[in-house]
Design an enzyme around this catalytic site. Sequence first.
Site, short mmCIF file in Angstrom:
data_model
loop_
_atom_site.label_atom_id
_atom_site.label_comp_id
_atom_site.label_asym_id
_atom_site.label_seq_id
_atom_site.Cartn_x
_atom_site.Cartn_y
_atom_site.Cartn_z
CG MET A 1 -10.28 -44.88 62.94
SD MET A 1 -9.01 -44.86 61.65
CE MET A 1 -8.71 -46.60 61.47
CG ASP B 1 -18.12 -44.74 61.12
OD1 ASP B 1 -17.88 -45.82 61.67
OD2 ASP B 1 -19.24 -44.19 61.14
CD1 TRP C 1 -17.68 -45.90 68.87
CD2 TRP C 1 -18.72 -45.30 70.76
NE1 TRP C 1 -18.69 -45.03 68.55
CE2 TRP C 1 -19.35 -44.64 69.68
CE3 TRP C 1 -19.20 -45.07 72.05
CZ2 TRP C 1 -20.43 -43.78 69.85
CZ3 TRP C 1 -20.28 -44.20 72.22
CH2 TRP C 1 -20.89 -43.58 71.12
CD GLU D 1 -24.92 -47.02 62.69
OE1 GLU D 1 -25.03 -46.64 63.86
OE2 GLU D 1 -23.98 -47.74 62.31
C1 FRU Z 1 -21.19 -46.07 62.42
C2 FRU Z 1 -21.57 -45.06 63.47
C3 FRU Z 1 -22.24 -43.86 62.86
C4 FRU Z 1 -21.99 -42.80 63.89
C5 FRU Z 1 -20.61 -43.15 64.38
C6 FRU Z 1 -20.39 -42.90 65.83
O1 FRU Z 1 -20.15 -46.92 62.83
O2 FRU Z 1 -22.39 -45.65 64.46
O3 FRU Z 1 -23.59 -44.07 62.57
O4 FRU Z 1 -22.06 -41.51 63.37
O5 FRU Z 1 -20.42 -44.53 64.11
O6 FRU Z 1 -19.07 -43.18 66.18
#
Ligand code: FRU
Length: 510
Positions: free
Chosen positions: A41, A43, A67, A216
């Site tokens: 997990m 965001d 990820w 971001e």
């Molecule tokens: C932030 C991020 C966002 C993106 C997502 C991808 O942690 O890099 O900018 O949408 O995570 O998992």
Amino acid sequence: MMRTAMISLLALAACDAPARDVTFEERYRPLYHFTPDRNWMNDPNGLVFYEGEYHLFFQHNPRGDRWGHLSWGHAVSTDLVNWRQMPLALPERDVMIFSGSTVIDTQNSSGFGRDGAPPMVAIYTGYNPRNHVENQQLSFSLDRGRSWRDYENNPVLEGRAGMFRDPKVFWHEPTQRWIMTVSRADSVLFFASQNLREWIHLSTFGPAGEVDGPWEVPELMQVPVDGGGARWVLTVGVTGHAGVAGGSGVQYFVGEFDGERFVPDGGERVGATRWVDYGADFYAAQSWSGLPQSDGRRIWIAWMANTSYANEQPTRPWRGALTIPRTLYLMREGDAYTLAQRPIRELEQLRRVQATIAPREVAAGAAPLPELASLGEGLEIDLKFRVDQAGAAGLILHFGRSEVRVGYDARNGTVFVDRRRGGRFNAEGFAALHAAPLSASDGVVTLRIFLDRSSIEVFAQDGARVITDLLFPEDPFSGASFYAEAAGADIVHLNAWALAAMDRGAAQAK
Ligand code: FRU
């Protein structure tokens, strides 16, 4: 007789036990912070309150604990404390489903609603791993987030190769339209729409503040000012290495938004970067939309990790946790506003056994606090102490062979978390001391501390400074001492509570 007693004991055990209590057996599994049952997990996404339920969607890899394959996981709660994980909401398809937001389209401006029921609309970044194009897309649900359909004319905002991401949408009452913030490089773009499907570009903010790393997860929101009123706050994540504690971090700007343009107090050449949280593990925070007006709070939650080592965290079979939900407010400090955070009051329901330490003077050195040793691995500590200008003082939290210090250093005016002897996680930059500037009047410092197996969140001076850090100690929490350097210190008061584990099978709204 025996038989009846045994049966009722069994029945008691069965209904007392959280539905998925096995998960709390795992080393480092947080008791009261949200984690997915298994796998990766990052965001929090799409936070929205609707018909008695708080929804929490989140960046999730349903296939593994690193990820990848980004999809939206889903959990619901009726109190922001006990979370039930639901089936995957938005699975990866031709694009990965990156971060974004969710709104309840009460007036059915999008036309996605049916039979008078307003649609729940998710607005997120579609990321194409083949050509790296990022664009903004919609999906909607007519059954409280349980099932979703993708909008047939996606994307609603075209992108090109490179970062263009993380749409956060809210309804702007004065101009009667939807406003979206999206980040690109070192700026935030503002868009407007009448129907969530067609968007026009309004303005661009930035570069400003910290730009030594891509921006971001931006969010523009109104935040209540302590004592009355509200101001606009723009928060932006900075990834790479420029965060206040190294790696990723969240900065903020306080200012005005007129429906077109955001102007920070002092203009875009604002002075020093303002950080929301001074720990290493607070990123991609997002606030809930759709809270009832009568609530009046702005509540948010963040991914409790740092992008520089998130993939290596030593937890299994899940990887990734969120912070406790926090209420935001603005405090005046001098001629500027500080974005402050307080734990949500709902967390008090987790308090169990309480330990109280009588006021006392502590001479230079360390005094054990045996009252805290038996409280278990989930703890809230409310501490007020006075420290002499000549040194540092605070708590040593013991974890068998590891220790973490939390305190105030009166020599340089900082509140800090020191995890240099905090455990065995060897990721580069992890073993560090994280400090926030704080001028304590009369040397009096108040700390509210939330400890939960593998994390610590410290709210200093009623939330004016916050430090959020992950911990991976060698052994479980085994007790605390109060320590003082130089001239000693006074404990003014200390209350601690054992905190119960959340109910991970908690009922959803009917
Ligand atoms: C932030 C991020 C966002 C993106 C997502 C991808 O942690 O890099 O900018 O949408 O995570 O998992």
